[in-house]
Design an enzyme around this catalytic site. Structure first.
Site, short mmCIF file in Angstrom:
data_model
loop_
_atom_site.label_atom_id
_atom_site.label_comp_id
_atom_site.label_asym_id
_atom_site.label_seq_id
_atom_site.Cartn_x
_atom_site.Cartn_y
_atom_site.Cartn_z
N ASP A 32 0.88 -1.21 -0.10
CA ASP A 32 0.00 0.09 0.17
C ASP A 32 0.72 1.14 0.03
O ASP A 32 2.26 1.30 0.25
CB ASP A 32 -0.95 0.12 1.23
CG ASP A 32 -2.25 0.55 0.98
OD1 ASP A 32 -2.35 1.28 0.06
OD2 ASP A 32 -3.23 0.13 1.72
N CYS A 76 -1.19 -0.90 -4.36
CA CYS A 76 -2.38 -0.47 -3.89
C CYS A 76 -1.91 1.01 -3.63
O CYS A 76 -0.81 1.07 -3.10
CB CYS A 76 -2.78 -1.03 -2.55
SG CYS A 76 -4.38 -0.53 -1.58
N ASP A 124 -10.67 2.04 -3.42
CA ASP A 124 -11.30 1.77 -2.04
C ASP A 124 -12.86 1.47 -2.00
O ASP A 124 -13.33 1.35 -0.96
CB ASP A 124 -10.66 2.61 -1.00
CG ASP A 124 -9.61 2.40 -0.06
OD1 ASP A 124 -9.08 1.23 -0.50
OD2 ASP A 124 -8.85 3.24 0.26
#
Ligand code: GLA
Length: 746
Positions: free
Chosen positions: A483, A531, A553
């Site tokens: 992420d 991500c 998301d």
């Protein structure tokens, strides 16, 4: 039909790159610089087009030669223009010299042609499998005053019908050069009669399609956020005004870069269009000392004379064959369960094991432990950088937990955010200088965190060693969700002198690629899903390491229609992480059926992200069926040819359709999504493209057959008769409904 290859005129003054569908022609101008001649539908390669190039004389222009009023760079289409000697449009290159001059004059020196393609040094690149599948033309140009060499590279991927461009500058002289701009490509089109298509958005609204006619002046898609961003993706296209998904000319451009980028079109006063792409020159400057060189990222050029679908399909196939790591490109990606929307930070080992147990029961293949397993991380204020297990939450440790999960017959994966650091962390206490910053300037936070200074090799080394250690000690990790939850601010580095500070944004990106490269080389068996607060770094640079990226998301199925539809403009279906989440949806509170949520998510890399422990048996049973169905169709979905059939961006009700067709055209799946019901509308009629015209196809679940020609031209009506044959009459009533049709050749 002429072979796809690079043709050079006898006098070596004209270069004709010919793909299956396109020609790309440029030549040497009489001032020694390069002129652009043509990019579009194929031309005859035995003709020499530059012989007919003629420059009209226009009033009030500045000209290069005293005795030639017509030779003004302000008008002549060029291949890689510079500013300062009669061209007033955007340059492709800008070099500031010690005497303060910006002027460059790169004159043709020589060319080389070779089979295959070189890799870039510090940036991800497209690759070939066999040298003879591609051919590269390198043009060397020299500016004798500043003693610099410029190399323009063009690689033609014959089968994919794709052209890849990049550029490189080398300082051969004794004086320092400040490179202010080194774009990856520049093309001067004679006409500006096009529409520009860009992918724009925000957090939870990624890659929506925006189309507008070109206008005089500068228009662009760009990022200054240090990352490719949700705001403007590095991809853009130009399409002729009448082009649609199935017909018309389209030019697509995508940059293999995950940092500040720019794609721009300048329509000049003569209505010509200069089209360019590269690293954003805003706040960019790179110092080259004697012998140093700077390379641009690669720019991917795709031409289609059969509309947007064809362009997208060329990008998709090209990415799978020449960008995404081959090990992952065409493999059956695991169906995962992720605990984020099920628990957020609030979990313990028992809860995770309970979720994993149910994951196995429903047929999932991989369990992903998301944020919250490390340091003291019970909210987003702390512990990024402290990559060791929180034993209060997981008493067995990561190794113990993962072993238990693997013993259930599942693979195990974890979430990390390696580029970040929390203020409240052991790492920050130890290395406060490892954060991107300028001395004496307050640090800006984003999600309570700072960005590590990846321009500093010591930082990259530390993260690499920490994550390697974690992987080795845990033993059972086969997947990582990588992420990146905030954009860059105070982009400066304490490890570089002031004169290098404008390099930091680019050096950060190179450091990030270095980290990706080190980890993927050391652990090639680990599947990485990129991500960035959802799809904030969904770009070709990340795809070079990570074959799938968390798309958004926003897990609401109806919002996902637009997000997945827009993303498919350039990126393959197999690159989009797509999860079924709970209802009402956490981002929008919208209620949708499990069927609709599943029917959207199966056109991607399928996952489930909801609290399975709270679901009734009937829903678990339904999920089990979805997963079984996906496994049976996964190859077709992830490797088939994707067609967009109906756009959620058109019309008032947002209804959407898309399909995948197998390579041999014997199988097709069509997803149709009715967003809003309407009292008066006729049953939707879908035209299904890409099947064999004279083949007979059976619509599975019915006794109906169609031939390919009929499906493409007449289409299929989703009426009550059809719905009743599929036993879907009730299911299809009302808003947010969906249906998947399956066709098989007889
Ligand atoms: C980001 C990701 C989410 C989740 C959270 C965890 O927002 O996009 O999927 O992993 O971080 O903090």
């Amino acid at each position: 039909m002429n072979e796809s290859k690079i043709y050079v005129s006898k006098d070596a003054k004209e270069f004709h790159i010919m793909g299956k569908d396109f020609s790309y022609v440029f030549y040497i101008l009489k001032n020694g610089q390069l002129g652009h001649l043509y990019y579009g539908k194929r031309l005859n390669p035995s003709n020499i087009y530059s012989q007919k190039a003629y420059y009209e004389t226009y009033g009030n222009t500045c000209t290069v030669f005293e005795n030639d009023e017509s030779f003004s760079l302000d008008i002549i289409p060029q291949e890689y223009p510079s500013y300062g000697t009669s061209d007033y449009r955007q340059p492709a290159i800008e070099v500031i010299q010690e005497d303060g001059s910006h002027i460059t004059d790169f004159k043709y020196d020589s060319y080389t042609i070779y089979e295959g393609k070189k890799q870039l040094y510090k940036l991800p690149s497209t690759f070939v499998h066999k040298d003879k599948d591609s051919i590269t033309l390198e043009i060397k140009l020299k500016d004798y005053i500043i003693n610099a060499t410029l190399i323009l590279s063009y690689t033609l991927f014959k089968e994919s019908d794709v052209l890849v461009r990049s550029s490189k500058i080398i300082n051969n002289g004794n004086k320092d050069l400040q490179i202010k701009r080194l774009l990856s490509m520049s093309i001067d089109f004679k006409s500006s009669n096009y529409e520009m298509l860009t992918l724009t958005g925000s957090w939870t609204r990624e890659r929506h399609i925006q189309t507008y006619p070109l206008h005089k002046g500068l228009q662009s898609t760009s990022s200054t956020r240090g990352t490719s961003s949700t705001a403007f993706n590095p991809f853009f296209a130009l399409k002729d005004n009448l082009a649609n998904e199935h017909t018309g000319e389209v030019y697509g451009f995508n940059l293999i870069y995950s940092g500040n980028h720019i794609g721009q079109v300048e329509v000049d006063t003569f209505l010509q269009a200069r089209v360019q792409q590269g690293i954003n020159y805003f706040n960019f400057s790179f110092l080259l000392k004697k012998g140093d060189e700077l390379e641009s990222p690669e720019s991917i050029l795709v031409y289609s004379c059969n509309g947007l679908n064809k362009m997208s399909q060329k990008f998709h196939k090209f990415y799978l064959n020449h960008l995404i790591p081959p090990k992952w490109a065409n493999c059956a990606r695991p169906i995962l369960v992720n605990n984020w929307e099920a628990t957020y930070f609030d979990f313990n080992e028992d809860k995770i094991l309970e979720l994993a147990g149910l994951s196995k029961k429903i047929g999932a293949e991989l369990f992903v432990l998301d944020d919250g397993w490390f340091g003291k991380r019970n909210n987003d204020k702390t512990s990024l950088g402290d990559w060791y297990c929180n034993l209060d939450k997981i008493p067995s440790g990561l190794k113990g937990l993962s072993e238990k999960i693997c013993n259930m017959g599942l693979d195990f994966g974890i979430w990390i955010e390696p580029e970040m650091i929390s203020k409240e962390s052991e790492l920050f206490k130890k290395y406060p200088n490892w954060v991107l910053q300028f001395k004496n300037r307050k640090l800006t936070t984003g999600r309570n965190q700072y960005v590590l200074d990846l321009s500093n090799p010591a930082v990259v080394k530390h993260i690499y060693e920490t994550i390697s250690d974690l992987i080795i000690k845990t033993e059972y990790i086969s997947y990582i969700k990588w992420d990146f939850n905030r954009t860059l601010t105070e982009v400066g580095s304490l490890s570089f002198e002031p004169k290098h500070q404008q390099e930091i944004a680019h050096r950060y990106v190179m450091g990030m690629y270095e980290l990706y490269s080190l980890l993927t080389k050391k652990f090639p068996h680990i599947l990485i899903e990129g991500c960035a607060a959802g799809g904030g770094r969904f770009d070709s640079g990340i795809l070079a390491y990570s074959p799938q990226i968390w798309t958004s998301d926003n897990t609401d199925a109806i919002e996902r229609l637009k997000i997945q539809y827009g993303t498919s403009i350039c990126y393959p279906i197999s690159s989009m992480g797509a999860h079924v989440s709970t209802t009402p949806n956490h981002q929008l509170n919208r209620l949708t059926s499990l069927k609709t949520r599943g029917d959207v998510a199966v056109f991607g890399v399928l996952g489930y992200e909801l609290d399975l422990t709270s679901l009734p048996d009937s829903e678990l049973e339904c999920i089990k069926k979805q997963i079984k169905w996906y496994k049976e169709h996964r190859k077709l979905i992830l490797e088939g040819t994707f067609y967009r059939l109906k756009s959620p961006f058109d019309g008032v009700n947002g209804n959407t359709a898309w399909s995948v067709v197998s390579e041999d055209k014997n199988n097709a799946l069509v997803g149709y999504y009715k967003v809003l019901e309407n009292t008066t509308h006729l049953p939707p009629n879908l035209k299904i493209y890409g099947l064999k015209p004279d083949k007979i196809y059976h619509l599975i679940g019915t006794n109906l057959t169609f031939d390919g020609l009929e499906l493409e031209n007449l289409g299929i009506e989703i009426n009550s008769n059809l719905l009743s044959k599929l036993a879907l009459i009730e299911d299809f009533k009302g808003d947010f409904k969906s249906i998947i049709l399956e066709f098989k050749a007889k």
